[in-house]
Design a protein around this motif. Structure first.
Motif, PDB file in Angstrom:
ATOM      1  N   LEU A 103       0.812  -1.218   0.000  1.00  0.00           N
ATOM      2  CA  LEU A 103       0.000   0.000   0.000  1.00  0.00           C
ATOM      3  C   LEU A 103       0.844   1.265   0.000  1.00  0.00           C
ATOM      4  O   LEU A 103       0.331   2.352  -0.252  1.00  0.00           O
ATOM      5  CB  LEU A 103      -0.908   0.013   1.239  1.00  0.00           C
ATOM      6  CG  LEU A 103      -1.757  -1.232   1.473  1.00  0.00           C
ATOM      7  CD1 LEU A 103      -2.504  -1.118   2.798  1.00  0.00           C
ATOM      8  CD2 LEU A 103      -2.737  -1.432   0.330  1.00  0.00           C
ATOM      9  N   GLY A 144       1.078   3.691  -3.117  1.00  0.00           N
ATOM     10  CA  GLY A 144      -0.171   4.309  -3.545  1.00  0.00           C
ATOM     11  C   GLY A 144      -0.828   3.679  -4.754  1.00  0.00           C
ATOM     12  O   GLY A 144      -1.905   4.111  -5.169  1.00  0.00           O
ATOM     13  N   SER A 165      -5.037   0.630  -3.078  1.00  0.00           N
ATOM     14  CA  SER A 165      -5.660   1.150  -1.865  1.00  0.00           C
ATOM     15  C   SER A 165      -5.944   0.012  -0.894  1.00  0.00           C
ATOM     16  O   SER A 165      -5.997  -1.160  -1.286  1.00  0.00           O
ATOM     17  CB  SER A 165      -6.967   1.878  -2.198  1.00  0.00           C
ATOM     18  OG  SER A 165      -7.962   0.952  -2.595  1.00  0.00           O
TER      19      SER A 165
END
Length: 254
Positions: A74, A77, A80
């Motif tokens: 995560l 980015g 999600s």
């Protein structure tokens, strides 16, 4: 030896943490008696789904697995937390469908062992058992035989006398149904949850658009597919069941 789901229910009552391994068939990971992840040799895991869809690079997956850090997926980015949790939901429900009725191998519990993803979501054992039963009922309503689930399938050469409207998944399956690949193998190849593929394959079988490579298996529907109706969802306050109903609704749209 008690059934696998009975052993799992016992570990849930004891609030056990660790892994319950069923030989090479699969593994269940628990924390305080709740399932955090399940993996089956027959169904795509989170790694397969993410890699096939290009959501995470193979290098990033290998690094996260090696470090035992699901959070690393995560950090850049590209993915999600909601997407990761939804993939975990799909992978766990797929694995549960094949693992909970499993028999034969002697399960082995390893206290304290955890999956490399760690905890992205919790699943109550009783909720998983109920969902597996609902899935079997729904599949049987579309096509009563499970033979198509594990047998290589192939597309028919011509339409059986009627028009057909296909969704994206159905089209992908028809294109890839080469007579040598099973639906579960197709699910892993295209990065799609196994249950969604099984639903689509049974619908295609009922419509006469796909057939088994094994000529001894039935190829004609025993009921009118238009009469099939999904089961009415029952109200349940747990987060797991809310997610399951949401996933079911998305499956209907696929």
């Amino acid at each position: 030896m008690p059934p696998f789901d009975t052993l799992l229910a016992g570990l849930a009552r004891e609030r056990a943490s660790g892994s319950l391994r069923l030989g090479r068939t699969g593994t269940v990971f628990l924390a305080d008696g709740r399932v955090t992840y399940m993996e089956s040799a027959q169904t795509p895991g989170v790694e397969d789904i993410l890699a096939a869809r290009g959501r995470v690079t193979v290098a990033a997956l290998r690094r996260a697995q090696k470090e035992g850090d699901g959070q690393a997926l995560l950090e850049d980015g590209a993915l999600s937390r909601g997407e990761l949790q939804f993939c975990v939901l799909s992978a766990v429900l797929d694995a549960a469908y094949f693992l909970l009725p499993a028999k034969g191998a002697r399960p082995k519990f390893r206290p304290g062992e955890r999956h490399w993803l760690d905890t992205q979501w919790y699943f109550e054992v009783a909720g998983l058992v109920r969902e597996c039963a609902r899935r079997r009922t729904r599949l049987a309503a579309i096509w009563p035989s499970a033979d198509f689930d594990t047998t290589p399938v192939t597309a028919v050469r011509r339409l059986p006398g009627h028009r057909a409207v296909l969704g994206e998944l159905e089209w992908q399956l028809l294109v890839n149904a080469d007579g040598q690949t099973t639906p579960l193998e197709l699910a892993r190849r295209i990065g799609c949850p196994a249950y969604s593929v099984l639903l689509a394959v049974r619908r295609l079988a009922a419509a006469g658009l796909i057939t088994a490579a094994d000529p001894t298996l039935p190829t004609r529907p025993v009921r009118d597919p238009a009469e099939d109706r999904p089961p009415v969802p029952q109200a349940d306050p747990t987060d797991l069941d809310v997610l399951i109903r949401l996933k079911k609704a998305l499956e209907e749209l696929s």
